[in-house]
Design a protein around this motif. Sequence first.
Motif, PDB file in Angstrom:
ATOM      1  N   THR A   1      -8.062 147.267  42.317  1.00 15.80           N
ATOM      2  CA  THR A   1      -8.458 146.135  43.419  1.00 15.80           C
ATOM      3  C   THR A   1      -8.160 146.695  44.675  1.00 15.80           C
ATOM      4  OG1 THR A   1      -7.232 145.087  41.256  1.00 15.80           O
ATOM      5  CG2 THR A   1      -6.549 144.028  44.015  1.00 15.80           C
ATOM      6  N   LYS A   2      -7.860 147.562  44.709  1.00 16.60           N
ATOM      7  CA  LYS A   2      -7.638 148.334  46.282  1.00 16.60           C
ATOM      8  C   LYS A   2      -9.290 148.485  46.653  1.00 16.60           C
ATOM      9  CE  LYS A   2      -5.762 151.338  49.244  1.00 16.60           C
ATOM     10  NZ  LYS A   2      -4.264 152.648  49.291  1.00 16.60           N
ATOM     11  N   ASP A   3     -10.753 149.345  45.865  1.00 11.32           N
ATOM     12  CA  ASP A   3     -11.547 149.145  46.253  1.00 11.32           C
ATOM     13  C   ASP A   3     -12.287 147.958  46.437  1.00 11.32           C
ATOM     14  OD1 ASP A   3     -10.982 151.933  46.047  1.00 11.32           O
ATOM     15  OD2 ASP A   3     -11.757 151.812  44.304  1.00 11.32           O
ATOM     16  N   LYS A   4     -12.021 146.863  45.760  1.00 10.72           N
ATOM     17  CA  LYS A   4     -13.083 145.893  45.683  1.00 10.72           C
ATOM     18  C   LYS A   4     -12.723 144.867  46.852  1.00 10.72           C
ATOM     19  CE  LYS A   4     -13.302 144.990  40.765  1.00 10.72           C
ATOM     20  NZ  LYS A   4     -12.754 143.795  40.022  1.00 10.72           N
ATOM     21  N   GLN A   5     -11.399 145.262  47.840  1.00 18.01           N
ATOM     22  CA  GLN A   5     -11.069 144.774  49.153  1.00 18.01           C
ATOM     23  C   GLN A   5     -12.026 145.448  50.281  1.00 18.01           C
ATOM     24  OE1 GLN A   5      -6.964 145.871  50.034  1.00 18.01           O
ATOM     25  NE2 GLN A   5      -6.163 144.137  48.709  1.00 18.01           N
ATOM     26  N   LEU A   6     -12.411 146.442  50.100  1.00 18.07           N
ATOM     27  CA  LEU A   6     -13.719 146.730  51.107  1.00 18.07           C
ATOM     28  C   LEU A   6     -15.179 146.367  51.003  1.00 18.07           C
ATOM     29  CD1 LEU A   6     -13.078 150.850  50.283  1.00 18.07           C
ATOM     30  CD2 LEU A   6     -11.900 149.525  52.318  1.00 18.07           C
ATOM     31  N   LYS A   7     -15.287 145.819  52.385  1.00 19.53           N
ATOM     32  CA  LYS A   7     -16.559 145.147  52.122  1.00 19.53           C
ATOM     33  C   LYS A   7     -17.653 146.070  53.445  1.00 19.53           C
ATOM     34  CE  LYS A   7     -14.735 140.301  51.194  1.00 19.53           C
ATOM     35  NZ  LYS A   7     -15.112 139.044  51.509  1.00 19.53           N
ATOM     36  N   PRO A   8     -18.430 145.799  52.942  1.00 26.51           N
ATOM     37  CA  PRO A   8     -19.955 146.156  53.584  1.00 26.51           C
ATOM     38  C   PRO A   8     -19.270 145.652  55.502  1.00 26.51           C
ATOM     39  CG  PRO A   8     -21.068 144.968  52.799  1.00 26.51           C
ATOM     40  CD  PRO A   8     -19.478 145.063  52.210  1.00 26.51           C
ATOM     41  N   ILE A   9     -20.263 146.349  56.879  1.00 25.21           N
ATOM     42  CA  ILE A   9     -20.260 146.142  57.685  1.00 25.21           C
ATOM     43  C   ILE A   9     -21.625 145.291  58.448  1.00 25.21           C
ATOM     44  CG2 ILE A   9     -19.818 146.948  60.452  1.00 25.21           C
ATOM     45  CD1 ILE A   9     -17.985 149.384  59.340  1.00 25.21           C
TER      46      ILE A   9
ATOM     47  N   GLY B   1     -23.819 156.475  59.029  1.00 24.12           N
ATOM     48  CA  GLY B   1     -21.823 156.437  59.801  1.00 24.12           C
ATOM     49  C   GLY B   1     -21.065 155.760  60.200  1.00 24.12           C
ATOM     50  N   PHE B   2     -20.041 156.181  60.543  1.00 19.84           N
ATOM     51  CA  PHE B   2     -19.807 154.616  61.972  1.00 19.84           C
ATOM     52  C   PHE B   2     -18.872 155.304  62.897  1.00 19.84           C
ATOM     53  CE2 PHE B   2     -16.099 152.761  63.622  1.00 19.84           C
ATOM     54  CZ  PHE B   2     -16.660 151.571  63.631  1.00 19.84           C
ATOM     55  N   ASN B   3     -19.410 155.331  64.074  1.00 16.61           N
ATOM     56  CA  ASN B   3     -19.609 155.611  65.941  1.00 16.61           C
ATOM     57  C   ASN B   3     -18.925 154.306  66.639  1.00 16.61           C
ATOM     58  OD1 ASN B   3     -19.552 156.807  67.569  1.00 16.61           O
ATOM     59  ND2 ASN B   3     -19.867 158.807  67.061  1.00 16.61           N
ATOM     60  N   ALA B   4     -18.013 153.791  66.112  1.00 13.99           N
ATOM     61  CA  ALA B   4     -17.305 153.021  67.781  1.00 13.99           C
ATOM     62  C   ALA B   4     -16.872 153.771  68.946  1.00 13.99           C
ATOM     63  CB  ALA B   4     -16.183 152.315  67.014  1.00 13.99           C
TER      64      ALA B   4
ATOM     65  N   LEU C   1     -11.814 158.112  77.026  1.00 15.84           N
ATOM     66  CA  LEU C   1     -12.842 157.771  75.769  1.00 15.84           C
ATOM     67  C   LEU C   1     -12.111 157.720  75.087  1.00 15.84           C
ATOM     68  CD1 LEU C   1     -16.042 157.263  74.404  1.00 15.84           C
ATOM     69  CD2 LEU C   1     -16.277 160.446  74.684  1.00 15.84           C
ATOM     70  N   HIS C   2     -12.214 157.265  74.201  1.00 12.96           N
ATOM     71  CA  HIS C   2     -11.357 156.951  72.920  1.00 12.96           C
ATOM     72  C   HIS C   2     -12.569 156.487  71.380  1.00 12.96           C
ATOM     73  CE1 HIS C   2      -7.638 154.877  74.489  1.00 12.96           C
ATOM     74  NE2 HIS C   2      -7.488 155.851  74.798  1.00 12.96           N
ATOM     75  N   ILE C   3     -12.446 158.226  70.524  1.00  5.23           N
ATOM     76  CA  ILE C   3     -13.777 157.014  69.559  1.00  5.23           C
ATOM     77  C   ILE C   3     -13.216 157.273  67.905  1.00  5.23           C
ATOM     78  CG2 ILE C   3     -15.699 158.695  68.684  1.00  5.23           C
ATOM     79  CD1 ILE C   3     -15.736 160.307  71.338  1.00  5.23           C
ATOM     80  N   TYR C   4     -13.609 156.274  67.456  1.00  8.00           N
ATOM     81  CA  TYR C   4     -12.905 155.645  65.867  1.00  8.00           C
ATOM     82  C   TYR C   4     -14.460 156.604  65.021  1.00  8.00           C
ATOM     83  CZ  TYR C   4     -11.132 153.631  62.477  1.00  8.00           C
ATOM     84  OH  TYR C   4     -10.350 153.033  61.322  1.00  8.00           O
ATOM     85  N   TYR C   5     -14.596 157.418  63.805  1.00  7.84           N
ATOM     86  CA  TYR C   5     -15.499 157.986  63.757  1.00  7.84           C
ATOM     87  C   TYR C   5     -15.404 157.918  61.989  1.00  7.84           C
ATOM     88  CZ  TYR C   5     -14.133 162.509  64.215  1.00  7.84           C
ATOM     89  OH  TYR C   5     -13.028 163.321  63.873  1.00  7.84           O
TER      90      TYR C   5
ATOM     91  N   VAL D   1     -11.677 150.898  58.666  1.00  5.17           N
ATOM     92  CA  VAL D   1     -13.211 151.382  58.596  1.00  5.17           C
ATOM     93  C   VAL D   1     -12.613 152.739  57.443  1.00  5.17           C
ATOM     94  CG1 VAL D   1     -15.573 152.510  59.044  1.00  5.17           C
ATOM     95  CG2 VAL D   1     -14.643 151.517  60.454  1.00  5.17           C
ATOM     96  N   GLU D   2     -13.066 152.420  56.271  1.00  5.20           N
ATOM     97  CA  GLU D   2     -12.475 153.897  55.423  1.00  5.20           C
ATOM     98  C   GLU D   2     -12.863 154.837  55.685  1.00  5.20           C
ATOM     99  OE1 GLU D   2     -13.756 154.399  50.178  1.00  5.20           O
ATOM    100  OE2 GLU D   2     -15.087 153.880  51.269  1.00  5.20           O
ATOM    101  N   ASP D   3     -11.969 155.409  55.835  1.00  4.45           N
ATOM    102  CA  ASP D   3     -11.800 157.356  56.213  1.00  4.45           C
ATOM    103  C   ASP D   3     -12.097 157.660  57.261  1.00  4.45           C
ATOM    104  OD1 ASP D   3     -10.666 157.344  53.483  1.00  4.45           O
ATOM    105  OD2 ASP D   3     -12.784 158.122  52.887  1.00  4.45           O
ATOM    106  N   ALA D   4     -12.255 156.563  58.244  1.00  2.00           N
ATOM    107  CA  ALA D   4     -12.487 156.869  59.536  1.00  2.00           C
ATOM    108  C   ALA D   4     -11.072 157.301  60.444  1.00  2.00           C
ATOM    109  CB  ALA D   4     -12.895 155.419  60.543  1.00  2.00           C
ATOM    110  N   ARG D   5     -11.325 157.937  61.538  1.00  4.82           N
ATOM    111  CA  ARG D   5     -10.475 158.605  62.404  1.00  4.82           C
ATOM    112  C   ARG D   5     -10.709 158.627  63.835  1.00  4.82           C
ATOM    113  NH1 ARG D   5     -10.735 165.164  61.147  1.00  4.82           N
ATOM    114  NH2 ARG D   5      -9.268 165.096  62.824  1.00  4.82           N
ATOM    115  N   LEU D   6      -9.376 158.676  64.776  1.00  2.00           N
ATOM    116  CA  LEU D   6      -9.705 159.266  65.505  1.00  2.00           C
ATOM    117  C   LEU D   6      -9.265 160.543  66.848  1.00  2.00           C
ATOM    118  CD1 LEU D   6      -7.004 156.281  66.701  1.00  2.00           C
ATOM    119  CD2 LEU D   6      -9.763 156.200  67.487  1.00  2.00           C
TER     120      LEU D   6
END
Length: 226
Positions: free
Chosen positions: A43-51, A105-108, A156-160, A173-178
């Motif tokens: 159920t927890k996994d199903k909460q995650l959605k693609p960006i 990947g993800f990088n903001a 500069l703050h990076i979330y990736y 974001v799943e498993d993202a960090r700063l």
Amino acid sequence: MKLHILAIVFTGILISCNSSDKTTTIKEESPDTETIVANESNTKDKQLKPIDTDEALIATALMSAPEESRANCKVIGYNMTGEFVTLREGDNQFIVLADDPKKDGFNAACYHKDLEPFMARGRTLKAEGKNYKEVFDIREAEMKAGKLKIPNGATLHIYYGKKTTYDPETSKVEDARLRYVVYMPWATAESTGLPEKPYAANHPWIMNPGTHRAHIMISPVPEDKE
């Protein structure tokens, strides 16, 4: 006497049987418990959605900004159709750069608005086909000539992260960090007292020392590893 001994033996057998039945019952309940835990995990996994929408790009990008500043940050970046646009207007000191949905990947990133000329120049040079070294050298020359400026102490703050799914309820974001960058143009290890490489995890250090792009790197240890 014999009857008394037989009674004792018979009683022991009954107790043994009852104990065996209880043990069996406990074991039989275990799979049900495991199923419940597994279902909760699913159920927890199903909460995650693609960006996969502009709204999701904005929401996840804002996670790179300080929480108290997110409501008024300007958000820029590539939208889902591949155009570089202003995704949302803002009026505070931060500009947020959303993740490029066409890259793995993800990088903001979130940076002080006074860094925008430097960041914009880099994007322009990359769009012209310049590689990393060319971008570095051109901006260094322009900094020395006074055509470009990086404010000392600008952040500069990076979330990736490697994954591109997120929780719509929290925007995480799943498993993202700063990680954090503090720009200090032309600074060195000697002028700051910082090492040129981290002594250990979570330690600040100076990168690109002595150049226009000298900056303090801070990479916090993930919460689940503390």
